[in-house]
Design a protein around this motif. Structure first.
Motif, PDB file in Angstrom:
ATOM      1  N   ARG A   1     -38.522 -21.712  40.738  1.00  0.00           N
ATOM      2  CA  ARG A   1     -39.523 -21.775  39.677  1.00  0.00           C
ATOM      3  C   ARG A   1     -40.006 -23.203  39.512  1.00  0.00           C
ATOM      4  NH1 ARG A   1     -34.743 -20.835  35.187  1.00  0.00           N
ATOM      5  NH2 ARG A   1     -34.021 -23.000  35.103  1.00  0.00           N
ATOM      6  N   SER A   2     -41.066 -23.378  38.760  1.00  0.00           N
ATOM      7  CA  SER A   2     -41.588 -24.713  38.480  1.00  0.00           C
ATOM      8  C   SER A   2     -40.646 -25.444  37.535  1.00  0.00           C
ATOM      9  CB  SER A   2     -42.974 -24.617  37.831  1.00  0.00           C
ATOM     10  OG  SER A   2     -42.889 -24.028  36.545  1.00  0.00           O
ATOM     11  N   ASP A   3     -40.694 -26.778  37.576  1.00  0.00           N
ATOM     12  CA  ASP A   3     -39.994 -27.547  36.547  1.00  0.00           C
ATOM     13  C   ASP A   3     -40.987 -28.365  35.727  1.00  0.00           C
ATOM     14  OD1 ASP A   3     -40.609 -29.382  38.492  1.00  0.00           O
ATOM     15  OD2 ASP A   3     -38.710 -30.450  38.387  1.00  0.00           O
ATOM     16  N   SER A   4     -42.272 -28.019  35.846  1.00  0.00           N
ATOM     17  CA  SER A   4     -43.327 -28.520  34.966  1.00  0.00           C
ATOM     18  C   SER A   4     -44.033 -27.309  34.368  1.00  0.00           C
ATOM     19  CB  SER A   4     -44.348 -29.366  35.733  1.00  0.00           C
ATOM     20  OG  SER A   4     -43.778 -30.562  36.201  1.00  0.00           O
ATOM     21  N   ASP A   5     -44.571 -27.488  33.176  1.00  0.00           N
ATOM     22  CA  ASP A   5     -45.320 -26.393  32.569  1.00  0.00           C
ATOM     23  C   ASP A   5     -46.610 -26.150  33.351  1.00  0.00           C
ATOM     24  OD1 ASP A   5     -47.895 -27.530  30.918  1.00  0.00           O
ATOM     25  OD2 ASP A   5     -46.289 -29.016  31.089  1.00  0.00           O
ATOM     26  N   LEU A   6     -47.012 -24.891  33.452  1.00  0.00           N
ATOM     27  CA  LEU A   6     -48.189 -24.546  34.256  1.00  0.00           C
ATOM     28  C   LEU A   6     -49.499 -24.884  33.547  1.00  0.00           C
ATOM     29  CD1 LEU A   6     -48.618 -23.292  37.142  1.00  0.00           C
ATOM     30  CD2 LEU A   6     -46.267 -23.404  36.315  1.00  0.00           C
ATOM     31  N   TYR A   7     -49.454 -25.236  32.285  1.00  0.00           N
ATOM     32  CA  TYR A   7     -50.688 -25.671  31.626  1.00  0.00           C
ATOM     33  C   TYR A   7     -51.118 -27.041  32.151  1.00  0.00           C
ATOM     34  CZ  TYR A   7     -50.261 -21.737  28.468  1.00  0.00           C
ATOM     35  OH  TYR A   7     -50.181 -20.467  27.958  1.00  0.00           O
ATOM     36  N   THR A   8     -50.140 -27.846  32.586  1.00  0.00           N
ATOM     37  CA  THR A   8     -50.491 -29.127  33.212  1.00  0.00           C
ATOM     38  C   THR A   8     -50.262 -29.108  34.715  1.00  0.00           C
ATOM     39  OG1 THR A   8     -48.276 -30.043  32.726  1.00  0.00           O
ATOM     40  CG2 THR A   8     -50.019 -30.456  31.128  1.00  0.00           C
ATOM     41  N   PHE A   9     -49.318 -28.291  35.195  1.00  0.00           N
ATOM     42  CA  PHE A   9     -49.108 -28.182  36.638  1.00  0.00           C
ATOM     43  C   PHE A   9     -50.213 -27.352  37.275  1.00  0.00           C
ATOM     44  CE2 PHE A   9     -46.867 -26.503  40.460  1.00  0.00           C
ATOM     45  CZ  PHE A   9     -46.575 -27.720  41.052  1.00  0.00           C
TER      46      PHE A   9
ATOM     47  N   SER B   1     -27.055 -31.471  40.790  1.00  0.00           N
ATOM     48  CA  SER B   1     -27.289 -31.128  39.385  1.00  0.00           C
ATOM     49  C   SER B   1     -28.726 -31.424  38.974  1.00  0.00           C
ATOM     50  CB  SER B   1     -26.337 -31.916  38.478  1.00  0.00           C
ATOM     51  OG  SER B   1     -26.522 -33.320  38.640  1.00  0.00           O
ATOM     52  N   GLY B   2     -29.629 -31.481  39.939  1.00  0.00           N
ATOM     53  CA  GLY B   2     -31.030 -31.716  39.623  1.00  0.00           C
ATOM     54  C   GLY B   2     -31.751 -30.419  39.330  1.00  0.00           C
ATOM     55  N   ALA B   3     -33.082 -30.455  39.475  1.00  0.00           N
ATOM     56  CA  ALA B   3     -33.908 -29.303  39.123  1.00  0.00           C
ATOM     57  C   ALA B   3     -33.574 -28.079  39.971  1.00  0.00           C
ATOM     58  CB  ALA B   3     -35.378 -29.664  39.269  1.00  0.00           C
ATOM     59  N   THR B   4     -33.301 -28.274  41.267  1.00  0.00           N
ATOM     60  CA  THR B   4     -32.978 -27.131  42.126  1.00  0.00           C
ATOM     61  C   THR B   4     -31.685 -26.465  41.688  1.00  0.00           C
ATOM     62  OG1 THR B   4     -34.132 -28.109  44.022  1.00  0.00           O
ATOM     63  CG2 THR B   4     -32.504 -26.398  44.489  1.00  0.00           C
ATOM     64  N   ALA B   5     -30.657 -27.273  41.455  1.00  0.00           N
ATOM     65  CA  ALA B   5     -29.380 -26.717  41.012  1.00  0.00           C
ATOM     66  C   ALA B   5     -29.538 -25.990  39.681  1.00  0.00           C
ATOM     67  CB  ALA B   5     -28.344 -27.835  40.888  1.00  0.00           C
ATOM     68  N   ALA B   6     -30.248 -26.603  38.749  1.00  0.00           N
ATOM     69  CA  ALA B   6     -30.437 -25.993  37.427  1.00  0.00           C
ATOM     70  C   ALA B   6     -31.209 -24.686  37.515  1.00  0.00           C
ATOM     71  CB  ALA B   6     -31.164 -26.977  36.509  1.00  0.00           C
TER      72      ALA B   6
ATOM     73  N   VAL C   1     -20.946 -22.327  49.800  1.00  0.00           N
ATOM     74  CA  VAL C   1     -21.335 -23.643  49.283  1.00  0.00           C
ATOM     75  C   VAL C   1     -22.832 -23.807  49.498  1.00  0.00           C
ATOM     76  CG1 VAL C   1     -21.106 -26.139  49.514  1.00  0.00           C
ATOM     77  CG2 VAL C   1     -19.075 -24.676  49.732  1.00  0.00           C
ATOM     78  N   MET C   2     -23.540 -24.006  48.408  1.00  0.00           N
ATOM     79  CA  MET C   2     -24.969 -24.307  48.505  1.00  0.00           C
ATOM     80  C   MET C   2     -25.173 -25.798  48.217  1.00  0.00           C
ATOM     81  SD  MET C   2     -28.286 -23.237  46.219  1.00  0.00           S
ATOM     82  CE  MET C   2     -28.673 -21.630  46.899  1.00  0.00           C
ATOM     83  N   ALA C   3     -25.827 -26.481  49.140  1.00  0.00           N
ATOM     84  CA  ALA C   3     -26.151 -27.895  48.941  1.00  0.00           C
ATOM     85  C   ALA C   3     -27.539 -28.010  48.324  1.00  0.00           C
ATOM     86  CB  ALA C   3     -26.102 -28.642  50.272  1.00  0.00           C
ATOM     87  N   ALA C   4     -27.593 -28.412  47.064  1.00  0.00           N
ATOM     88  CA  ALA C   4     -28.862 -28.702  46.401  1.00  0.00           C
ATOM     89  C   ALA C   4     -28.993 -30.207  46.342  1.00  0.00           C
ATOM     90  CB  ALA C   4     -28.895 -28.080  45.004  1.00  0.00           C
ATOM     91  N   THR C   5     -29.016 -30.805  47.530  1.00  0.00           N
ATOM     92  CA  THR C   5     -28.898 -32.267  47.666  1.00  0.00           C
ATOM     93  C   THR C   5     -30.226 -32.954  47.955  1.00  0.00           C
ATOM     94  OG1 THR C   5     -28.174 -31.781  49.939  1.00  0.00           O
ATOM     95  CG2 THR C   5     -26.469 -32.296  48.324  1.00  0.00           C
ATOM     96  N   GLY C   6     -31.327 -32.230  47.773  1.00  0.00           N
ATOM     97  CA  GLY C   6     -32.627 -32.873  47.886  1.00  0.00           C
ATOM     98  C   GLY C   6     -33.210 -32.812  49.279  1.00  0.00           C
ATOM     99  N   PHE C   7     -34.203 -33.666  49.493  1.00  0.00           N
ATOM    100  CA  PHE C   7     -34.969 -33.602  50.731  1.00  0.00           C
ATOM    101  C   PHE C   7     -35.141 -34.981  51.342  1.00  0.00           C
ATOM    102  CE2 PHE C   7     -37.662 -33.271  46.917  1.00  0.00           C
ATOM    103  CZ  PHE C   7     -38.313 -34.495  46.958  1.00  0.00           C
TER     104      PHE C   7
END
Length: 498
Positions: A64-72, A194-199, A349-355
């Motif tokens: 899902r998005s981590d910004s509101d769609l009114y501005t995203f 523990s960033g946006a993907t993990a959350a 184990v899922m790695a939500a370690t970014g890109f």
């Protein structure tokens, strides 16, 4: 330039403007070009077989998005759903934009760009392509390049090389490479990060898994709030049309984001206390923030992870999710041995370690036969580059919605193209004014201002800011740029036309 027909035989095709990428940046840019410069021919080249970019790449549960769609979302296309949207809802929104504006026929799917070469003599970019199977594709020529392909590697995410990974007998998968065949029902799952993907993924995993452990190296700030806009609901209730609802709610979110950004700098401790209170509404009044939810940096120094309806903290309250702050010593056959000596048993184990950052999609660029090294280039407002003619790069915001800059730069590019036509110019180049010739080339962004790991580890790959002048950097300040970019003097000393 007359609009050409698609040439399936692979011959050279000519356009006025070539847009790279059919994600949220490329589709928005195409809309602005078509509506503001209807005389310009253009094509959108997309490496994938689908639109959406990021929203097609990521397929992990609950994405899902981590910004509101009114501005995203775009300023020109009202958003009528909940503020935080699923990937499928975002893709539908983009498909609607394409259909409503007759843009579908402008996209060439499955087209991988291998080289972009600028010729000063011809005042043209030559863009070489190949197909997904590696066979040669058409060659395109265009006077102007609009780079909207994003800034990370869609195929190769960042995965640390932890000791013992080969010994692990369970399933280890990066979130970016999620496979829908993975069955996590009734399993012990560890999510690293523990960033946006993990959350995003943890609450969904927790609904079916036996238990989910969030293993983090350091805590993150979270913002919990119901996934609704009270203002939007009220305006609709009294009969306000959707265009007006969108404008009003968009302005409301922008105002609130600006205040939050300002207060995070001026009174970070108070902001943290307010964030805690919001979390307690979902996690319970006795929720303990030490040690797993007390970050080492101030709010907004890294992106604030939005938790709609507090879903992750509800799962923590109910015992379905546990947070652990530690580092990995090594993998074992059954899970992960931590630096503390504790061991986490894990079926998955899922790695939500970014890109990994990937400048210009990894495409080779040349100007008059000389290869471009982006790490040595000074950037003009984070969108154009000294010595690279007729090209704009769309790089959005971190503290505000990415797409806000898509609209801003859409206006800028269209205005620049009209200005070039008025001058009879075929080339615009960014030059460093003599007064700034001795200014140092500095890292793309200040690490005390914004310092997420994915930027810090690959900062050397990014272009440079020139000294401390705001026009020679990406300020990450939408509210300032919303005033400055429309007021840019296109005949200023930094623009050289021919």
């Amino acid at each position: 330039m007359e609009r050409p027909q698609q040439d399936s035989a692979g011959k050279t095709q000519d356009f006025d403007v070539l847009i790279v990428g059919a994600g949220i940046s490329g589709i928005g840019s195409a809309y602005h070009l078509k509506t503001q410069n209807p005389d310009k021919s253009f094509v959108i080249l997309e490496a994938k077989e689908n639109i959406g970019g990021t929203w097609d790449t990521h397929k992990y549960p609950g994405v899902r998005s981590d910004s509101d769609l009114y501005t995203f979302g775009y300023r020109f296309k009202p958003w009528i759903g909940p503020p935080i949207a699923t990937a499928e809802e975002i893709r539908k929104y983009l498909r609607d934009v394409l259909t409503e504006n007759d843009l579908n026929s402008s996209i060439r799917f499955g087209t991988l760009i291998t080289r972009c070469s600028w010729s000063t003599a011809e005042k043209l970019w030559t863009v070489e392509t190949c197909k997904a199977d590696g066979s040669a594709g058409p060659t395109y020529r265009a006077n102007f390049l609009w780079m909207c392909q994003g800034y990370y590697d869609h195929k190769n995410p960042y995965l640390p090389d932890w000791p013992g990974m080969g010994d692990y007998k369970g399933q280890l998968i990066h979130a970016q490479l999620w496979d829908d065949s993975v069955d996590y029902s009734g399993k012990e799952v560890v999510v690293i990060g523990s960033g946006a993907t993990a959350a995003t993924v943890i609450p969904v995993l927790a609904d079916k898994a036996k238990h989910v452990t969030m293993l983090q190296r350091s805590p993150t700030y979270f913002y919990c709030y119901p996934n609704r806009s009270d203002l939007a609901d009220r305006l609709r209730e009294i009969g306000v049309d959707e265009d007006t609802v969108h404008r009003c709610v968009r302005l409301d979110y922008l105002h609130n984001l600006k205040m939050l950004d300002h207060r995070a700098r001026e009174e970070p401790d108070m902001v943290f206390e307010e964030l805690k209170e919001l979390i307690r509404q979902y996690a319970g009044p006795d929720f303990q923030f030490e040690p797993h939810f007390t970050p080492r940096y101030r709010p907004w120094q890294q992106r604030l992870a939005f938790i709609p309806d507090g879903d992750m903290f509800e799962r923590i309250r109910d015992g379905k999710v546990t947070a652990i702050t530690d580092t990995i010593d090594h993998f074992t056959a059954d899970g992960i041995k931590l630096a503390s000596g504790d061991e986490l048993k894990a079926d998955i184990v899922m790695a939500a370690t970014g890109f990994k950052l990937l400048m210009m999609g990894g495409i080779t660029f040349e100007v008059d036969g000389k290869e471009v090294d982006w790490s040595e280039k000074a950037t003009y407002r984070g969108m154009m580059f000294e010595g690279v003619p007729n090209m704009v790069w769309v790089f959005g915001y971190f503290r505000a919605a990415w797409t806000l800059r898509v609209d801003l730069l859409g206006d800028f590019v269209c205005r620049m193209l009209r200005h070039m036509d008025e001058k009879g110019a075929k080339e615009v180049n960014i030059v460093i004014p003599p007064a700034l010739a001795n200014e140092p080339l500095l890292p793309w962004i200040e690490d005390d201002n914004f310092n997420p790991s994915y930027l810090m580890r690959d900062m050397d790959k990014l272009p440079k800011r020139l000294g401390e002048q705001p026009e020679w950097r990406h300020t990450q300040d939408y509210w300032r740029e919303a005033e400055d970019i429309p007021a840019v003097d296109l005949d200023g000393a930094e623009f050289a036309y021919s």
